[in-house]
Design a protein around this motif. Structure first.
Motif, mmCIF file in Angstrom:
data_model
loop_
_atom_site.group_PDB
_atom_site.id
_atom_site.type_symbol
_atom_site.label_atom_id
_atom_site.label_comp_id
_atom_site.label_asym_id
_atom_site.label_seq_id
_atom_site.Cartn_x
_atom_site.Cartn_y
_atom_site.Cartn_z
ATOM 1 N N VAL A 125 13.509 20.566 -8.208
ATOM 2 C CA VAL A 125 12.134 20.503 -8.707
ATOM 3 C C VAL A 125 11.918 19.431 -9.771
ATOM 4 O O VAL A 125 10.783 18.970 -9.961
ATOM 5 C CB VAL A 125 11.691 21.879 -9.242
ATOM 6 N N ASP A 126 12.972 19.013 -10.472
ATOM 7 C CA ASP A 126 12.779 17.995 -11.508
ATOM 8 C C ASP A 126 13.327 16.629 -11.098
ATOM 9 O O ASP A 126 13.432 15.730 -11.937
ATOM 10 C CB ASP A 126 13.402 18.435 -12.830
ATOM 11 N N ALA A 127 13.661 16.444 -9.824
ATOM 12 C CA ALA A 127 14.108 15.134 -9.342
ATOM 13 C C ALA A 127 12.919 14.183 -9.288
ATOM 14 O O ALA A 127 11.782 14.611 -9.037
ATOM 15 C CB ALA A 127 14.740 15.265 -7.965
ATOM 16 N N PRO A 128 13.117 12.882 -9.517
ATOM 17 C CA PRO A 128 12.000 11.929 -9.441
ATOM 18 C C PRO A 128 11.334 11.970 -8.067
ATOM 19 O O PRO A 128 12.015 12.080 -7.041
ATOM 20 C CB PRO A 128 12.681 10.573 -9.681
ATOM 21 N N ARG A 129 10.018 11.905 -8.054
ATOM 22 C CA ARG A 129 9.300 11.867 -6.782
ATOM 23 C C ARG A 129 9.439 10.479 -6.160
ATOM 24 O O ARG A 129 9.557 9.477 -6.859
ATOM 25 C CB ARG A 129 7.833 12.244 -6.988
ATOM 26 N N VAL A 130 9.452 10.444 -4.844
ATOM 27 C CA VAL A 130 9.696 9.206 -4.100
ATOM 28 C C VAL A 130 8.410 8.800 -3.385
ATOM 29 O O VAL A 130 7.798 9.607 -2.679
ATOM 30 C CB VAL A 130 10.823 9.397 -3.070
ATOM 31 N N THR A 131 8.004 7.551 -3.591
ATOM 32 C CA THR A 131 6.810 7.013 -2.933
ATOM 33 C C THR A 131 7.223 5.986 -1.883
ATOM 34 O O THR A 131 7.925 5.028 -2.197
ATOM 35 C CB THR A 131 5.860 6.359 -3.951
ATOM 36 N N THR A 132 6.802 6.220 -0.648
ATOM 37 C CA THR A 132 7.035 5.264 0.432
ATOM 38 C C THR A 132 5.835 4.332 0.514
ATOM 39 O O THR A 132 4.686 4.794 0.504
ATOM 40 C CB THR A 132 7.214 5.990 1.778
ATOM 41 N N MET A 133 6.095 3.041 0.563
ATOM 42 C CA MET A 133 5.020 2.063 0.651
ATOM 43 C C MET A 133 5.326 1.059 1.748
ATOM 44 O O MET A 133 6.488 0.846 2.111
ATOM 45 C CB MET A 133 4.824 1.341 -0.680
ATOM 46 N N ILE A 134 4.284 0.477 2.287
ATOM 47 C CA ILE A 134 4.438 -0.634 3.214
ATOM 48 C C ILE A 134 4.165 -1.902 2.426
ATOM 49 O O ILE A 134 3.181 -1.995 1.687
ATOM 50 C CB ILE A 134 3.502 -0.490 4.435
ATOM 51 N N ALA A 135 5.068 -2.875 2.516
ATOM 52 C CA ALA A 135 5.007 -4.070 1.673
ATOM 53 C C ALA A 135 5.110 -5.327 2.526
ATOM 54 O O ALA A 135 5.715 -5.326 3.607
ATOM 55 C CB ALA A 135 6.133 -4.049 0.639
ATOM 56 N N TRP A 136 4.520 -6.400 2.003
ATOM 57 C CA TRP A 136 4.546 -7.692 2.707
ATOM 58 C C TRP A 136 4.439 -8.811 1.671
ATOM 59 O O TRP A 136 3.966 -8.592 0.547
ATOM 60 C CB TRP A 136 3.411 -7.776 3.723
ATOM 61 N N PRO A 137 4.869 -10.031 1.991
ATOM 62 C CA PRO A 137 4.777 -11.149 1.036
ATOM 63 C C PRO A 137 3.319 -11.451 0.709
ATOM 64 O O PRO A 137 2.452 -11.412 1.605
ATOM 65 C CB PRO A 137 5.434 -12.317 1.777
ATOM 66 N N GLU A 149 0.854 -1.177 0.000
ATOM 67 C CA GLU A 149 0.000 0.000 0.000
ATOM 68 C C GLU A 149 0.897 1.235 0.000
ATOM 69 O O GLU A 149 1.824 1.332 0.799
ATOM 70 C CB GLU A 149 -0.906 0.033 1.240
ATOM 71 N N ASP A 150 0.605 2.175 -0.909
ATOM 72 C CA ASP A 150 1.339 3.434 -0.918
ATOM 73 C C ASP A 150 0.932 4.275 0.288
ATOM 74 O O ASP A 150 -0.256 4.389 0.611
ATOM 75 C CB ASP A 150 1.057 4.216 -2.201
ATOM 76 N N LEU A 151 1.925 4.887 0.946
ATOM 77 C CA LEU A 151 1.664 5.683 2.131
ATOM 78 C C LEU A 151 1.884 7.171 1.898
ATOM 79 O O LEU A 151 1.156 7.996 2.434
ATOM 80 C CB LEU A 151 2.558 5.218 3.291
ATOM 81 N N ALA A 152 2.903 7.533 1.144
ATOM 82 C CA ALA A 152 3.200 8.952 0.930
ATOM 83 C C ALA A 152 4.071 9.111 -0.303
ATOM 84 O O ALA A 152 4.878 8.232 -0.617
ATOM 85 C CB ALA A 152 3.910 9.533 2.147
ATOM 86 N N THR A 153 3.884 10.221 -1.007
ATOM 87 C CA THR A 153 4.721 10.571 -2.151
ATOM 88 C C THR A 153 5.271 11.974 -1.924
ATOM 89 O O THR A 153 4.536 12.879 -1.509
ATOM 90 C CB THR A 153 3.934 10.513 -3.465
ATOM 91 N N GLU A 154 6.544 12.145 -2.178
ATOM 92 C CA GLU A 154 7.197 13.418 -1.886
ATOM 93 C C GLU A 154 8.262 13.735 -2.921
ATOM 94 O O GLU A 154 8.710 12.870 -3.685
ATOM 95 C CB GLU A 154 7.836 13.362 -0.496
ATOM 96 N N GLY A 155 8.659 15.003 -2.929
ATOM 97 C CA GLY A 155 9.748 15.429 -3.791
ATOM 98 C C GLY A 155 11.090 15.192 -3.133
ATOM 99 O O GLY A 155 11.187 14.576 -2.060
ATOM 100 N N GLN A 156 12.140 15.687 -3.783
ATOM 101 C CA GLN A 156 13.484 15.547 -3.244
ATOM 102 C C GLN A 156 14.158 16.919 -3.185
ATOM 103 O O GLN A 156 13.806 17.833 -3.927
ATOM 104 C CB GLN A 156 14.325 14.592 -4.096
ATOM 105 N N SER A 157 15.124 17.025 -2.290
ATOM 106 C CA SER A 157 15.868 18.272 -2.114
ATOM 107 C C SER A 157 17.356 17.970 -2.050
ATOM 108 O O SER A 157 17.760 16.837 -1.758
ATOM 109 C CB SER A 157 15.443 18.988 -0.823
#
Length: 276
Positions: free
Chosen positions: A246-258, A158-166
């Motif tokens: 501003v043009d760096a790939p956005r990063v999505t944090t997800m919680i994962a399980w088998p 499940e995706d939890l958050a998406t953010e930019g990079q600095s």
């Protein structure tokens, strides 16, 4: 193809020497040679070129080495997960990258601890990419992964958050006064070198780092700059500046399980995560 023969072949292919492989496996060399010959008959191809001094892989052998490592890892993971299912511990193991998603992880653990029936969560912090391998080989029940850096293939999640990079850099750096940056602006800036899957580092001018926590300290000491997800601003030292790229790939944090997990504790933890 027998697992034993495959394990023997991988040992010889990695050692490039029958004697060293036999010593590594704890067996005599003659049965090792017979097992490799039997394996070559099974697949109908020569896998190794033997000389008096060393062993070299054929094209077919190189393919079997790559596939064989994956197969043996899958067998070991199946054995580990089966033992854990037969003798479940009192809690679950959550693995996350050290120094990443600190605020999110803290909120998740607090929210889950308040749930009725919550079990103990053993949090294991690791280096880049290791949380994916620990989840895949059965050492962990659930993991926080980060696309596009980590592979999520084969997991439920499940995706939890998406953010930019600095760009995180010491105060006083020439780029620290900019309101925003683009990747072209940092093209000539020596960036940190992360470990490869084998533990080594590529050559380059940037510092070799093990994890985000170590990197953040190097930035604070004025010894490094780095492009990191915006959430790394959490607990940022006063002598470190973060400038959006501003043009760096956005990063999505997800919680994962088998996908085969039937753990109620994992399901409860995931529900808490998606509510945050």
């Amino acid at each position: 193809m027998e697992t034993r023969e495959l394990r023997y072949f991988v040992a010889v292919a990695e050692e490039r020497h029958f004697g060293r492989a036999a010593e590594r496996l704890g067996i005599a060399q003659p049965p090792l040679s017979r097992a490799i010959a039997q394996l070559e008959r099974r697949v109908g191809a020569r896998l190794l070129e033997r000389t008096t001094r060393e062993v070299a892989l054929t094209a077919a052998g190189a393919v079997l080495l790559a596939e064989g490592r994956v197969a043996l890892e899958a067998v070991e993971a199946a054995e580990r997960r089966t033992r854990r299912a037969a003798h479940p511990g009192p809690g679950l193991v959550l693995v996350a990258k050290a120094g990443a998603s600190e605020e999110l992880l803290a909120k998740l653990l607090d929210a889950y601890a308040a749930e009725p029936g919550a079990v103990e969560v053993d949090v294991q912090l690791c280096g880049p990419g290791q949380q994916e391998r620990m989840l895949r080989d059965g050492r962990a029940d659930v993991a926080l992964l980060h696309r596009p850096f980590d592979s999520t293939a084969g997991f439920d999640g499940e995706d939890l958050a998406t953010e930019g990079q600095s760009l995180f850099l010491p105060a006083g750096h020439p780029l620290s006064t900019r309101g925003e940056l683009r990747l072209a602006d940092v093209a000539d800036v020596p960036l940190p070198r992360w470990p490869r899957p084998d533990g080594g580092y590529a050559d380059g001018p940037g510092p070799a780092v093990r994890d985000t926590a170590q990197l953040r300290q190097l930035v604070s000491l004025g010894r490094a700059v780095a492009v990191l997800p915006d959430s790394a601003r959490h607990g940022l030292a006063d002598d470190v500046v973060a400038v959006p790229v501003v043009d760096a790939p956005r990063v999505t944090t997800m919680i994962a399980w088998p996908p085969h997990s039937r753990s109620r504790a994992v399901a409860d933890l995931v529900r808490c995560a998606t509510r945050l």
